[in-house]
Motif scaffolding. Structure first.
Motif, PDB file in Angstrom:
ATOM      1  N   MET A 158       0.663  -1.094   0.025  1.00  0.00           N
ATOM      2  CA  MET A 158      -0.039  -0.044  -0.118  1.00  0.00           C
ATOM      3  C   MET A 158       0.811   1.103   0.033  1.00  0.00           C
ATOM      4  N   ARG A 159       1.944   1.165   0.569  1.00  0.00           N
ATOM      5  CA  ARG A 159       2.925   2.159   0.652  1.00  0.00           C
ATOM      6  C   ARG A 159       3.444   2.864  -0.725  1.00  0.00           C
ATOM      7  N   ASP A 160       3.136   2.138  -1.948  1.00  0.00           N
ATOM      8  CA  ASP A 160       3.389   2.693  -3.264  1.00  0.00           C
ATOM      9  C   ASP A 160       2.307   3.501  -3.857  1.00  0.00           C
ATOM     10  N   PHE A 161       1.244   3.774  -2.875  1.00  0.00           N
ATOM     11  CA  PHE A 161       0.085   4.263  -3.531  1.00  0.00           C
ATOM     12  C   PHE A 161       0.183   5.975  -3.045  1.00  0.00           C
ATOM     13  N   PRO A 162      -0.224   6.620  -3.941  1.00  0.00           N
ATOM     14  CA  PRO A 162      -0.336   8.331  -3.205  1.00  0.00           C
ATOM     15  C   PRO A 162      -1.103   8.289  -1.777  1.00  0.00           C
ATOM     16  N   PHE A 163      -0.903   9.487  -1.252  1.00  0.00           N
ATOM     17  CA  PHE A 163      -1.475   9.784  -0.023  1.00  0.00           C
ATOM     18  C   PHE A 163      -2.926   9.655  -0.061  1.00  0.00           C
ATOM     19  N   ASP A 203       4.466   4.849  -8.723  1.00  0.00           N
ATOM     20  CA  ASP A 203       5.983   4.757  -9.376  1.00  0.00           C
ATOM     21  C   ASP A 203       6.081   3.228  -9.557  1.00  0.00           C
ATOM     22  N   ALA A 204       5.961   2.783 -10.738  1.00  0.00           N
ATOM     23  CA  ALA A 204       6.065   1.321 -11.292  1.00  0.00           C
ATOM     24  C   ALA A 204       7.556   0.660 -10.815  1.00  0.00           C
ATOM     25  N   THR A 205       8.502   1.692 -10.713  1.00  0.00           N
ATOM     26  CA  THR A 205       9.789   1.020 -10.682  1.00  0.00           C
ATOM     27  C   THR A 205      10.129   0.857  -9.004  1.00  0.00           C
ATOM     28  N   ARG A 206       9.098   1.386  -8.300  1.00  0.00           N
ATOM     29  CA  ARG A 206       9.268   1.234  -6.689  1.00  0.00           C
ATOM     30  C   ARG A 206       9.039  -0.268  -6.351  1.00  0.00           C
ATOM     31  N   GLU A 207       9.881  -0.728  -5.343  1.00  0.00           N
ATOM     32  CA  GLU A 207       9.886  -2.157  -5.015  1.00  0.00           C
ATOM     33  C   GLU A 207       8.359  -2.432  -4.543  1.00  0.00           C
ATOM     34  N   GLY A 208       7.821  -3.504  -5.096  1.00  0.00           N
ATOM     35  CA  GLY A 208       6.708  -4.168  -4.518  1.00  0.00           C
ATOM     36  C   GLY A 208       5.488  -3.634  -5.221  1.00  0.00           C
ATOM     37  N   THR A 209       5.533  -2.521  -6.015  1.00  0.00           N
ATOM     38  CA  THR A 209       4.187  -2.111  -6.948  1.00  0.00           C
ATOM     39  C   THR A 209       3.877  -3.084  -7.772  1.00  0.00           C
ATOM     40  N   THR A 243     -13.676  -9.094 -25.568  1.00  0.00           N
ATOM     41  CA  THR A 243     -12.798  -9.437 -24.686  1.00  0.00           C
ATOM     42  C   THR A 243     -12.158  -7.874 -24.283  1.00  0.00           C
ATOM     43  N   LEU A 244     -12.198  -7.834 -23.092  1.00  0.00           N
ATOM     44  CA  LEU A 244     -11.997  -6.437 -22.438  1.00  0.00           C
ATOM     45  C   LEU A 244     -10.517  -6.696 -21.903  1.00  0.00           C
ATOM     46  N   ASN A 245      -9.644  -5.621 -22.120  1.00  0.00           N
ATOM     47  CA  ASN A 245      -8.160  -5.534 -21.428  1.00  0.00           C
ATOM     48  C   ASN A 245      -8.045  -4.216 -20.882  1.00  0.00           C
ATOM     49  N   TYR A 246      -7.702  -4.227 -19.574  1.00  0.00           N
ATOM     50  CA  TYR A 246      -7.409  -3.114 -18.804  1.00  0.00           C
ATOM     51  C   TYR A 246      -5.914  -3.022 -18.421  1.00  0.00           C
ATOM     52  N   ARG A 247      -5.239  -1.880 -19.070  1.00  0.00           N
ATOM     53  CA  ARG A 247      -3.768  -1.823 -18.703  1.00  0.00           C
ATOM     54  C   ARG A 247      -3.627  -0.625 -18.128  1.00  0.00           C
ATOM     55  N   TYR A 248      -2.914  -0.972 -16.795  1.00  0.00           N
ATOM     56  CA  TYR A 248      -2.480   0.056 -15.929  1.00  0.00           C
ATOM     57  C   TYR A 248      -1.228   0.517 -16.245  1.00  0.00           C
ATOM     58  N   ALA A 249      -0.992   1.877 -15.786  1.00  0.00           N
ATOM     59  CA  ALA A 249       0.335   2.460 -16.099  1.00  0.00           C
ATOM     60  C   ALA A 249       0.584   3.356 -14.924  1.00  0.00           C
TER      61      ALA A 249
END
Length: 176
Positions: free
Chosen positions: A1-6, A114-120, A150-156
């Motif tokens: 959870m710490r990887d998500f914003p405030f 941040d996708a580069t942050r550990e655990g995200t 087909t539904l594809n949800y891509r998160y960035a």
């Protein structure tokens, strides 16, 4: 959870976390949608923001694959031009596109993640089954599956770095 914003720590969560808790995203996306959107574009938006549209626009998808692809493509172009749509404090629908064979791909941004942050990325992967169940709860989604969509949800995240994706194949929600 710490990887998500405030906002997440404060109780405001991105689409996936809302689905985890069984809450649907606020009607903000539908409310912000221009009245000029076609019923099919609104239906697609509803599959992302968790709101059933009562299958408005689905009759445009009952033709063959080529005509359905064309209708879906037109609806995605509408959504992309009208967007982006804020789904909640941390999630935004940037747009969608269609691949041959009735495959709709939604591009979602998790603002401040941040996708580069550990655990995200691992967290997003672990959330995939819960996201799938949440998407399948929308009564419009199984009907779209029956039509072969087909539904594809891509998160960035930040810098458009991939965080993960959820794919709902035509038969995925029929067992739910």
């Amino acid at each position: 959870m710490r990887d998500f914003p405030f906002a997440v720590r404060a109780g405001l969560a991105p689409l996936g976390l809302l689905m985890v808790t069984g809450l649907t995203p606020a009607a903000a996306a539908q409310a912000a949608a221009p009245a000029s959107l076609s019923t099919l574009a609104r239906l697609l938006l509803g599959t992302v923001d968790g709101r059933s549209t009562g299958m408005s626009g689905v009759t445009r998808l009952t033709g063959g694959v080529a005509s359905s692809d064309a209708e879906l493509n037109t609806a995605c172009q509408e959504l992309t031009r009208a967007g982006p749509f804020t789904l909640d404090a941390a999630t935004r629908l940037e747009g969608c596109s269609v691949s041959p064979g009735k495959r709709v791909q939604f591009r979602l941004s998790l603002v401040g993640v941040d996708a580069t942050r550990e655990g995200t990325v691992a967290f997003m992967a672990s959330a995939r089954p819960v996201l799938e169940r949440g998407i399948c709860r929308n009564p419009d989604v199984p009907v779209l599956g029956q039509l072969g969509i087909t539904l594809n949800y891509r998160y960035a995240g930040i810098g458009n770095r991939p965080l993960g994706e959820v794919t709902i194949t035509p038969d995925r929600c029929s067992a739910k």
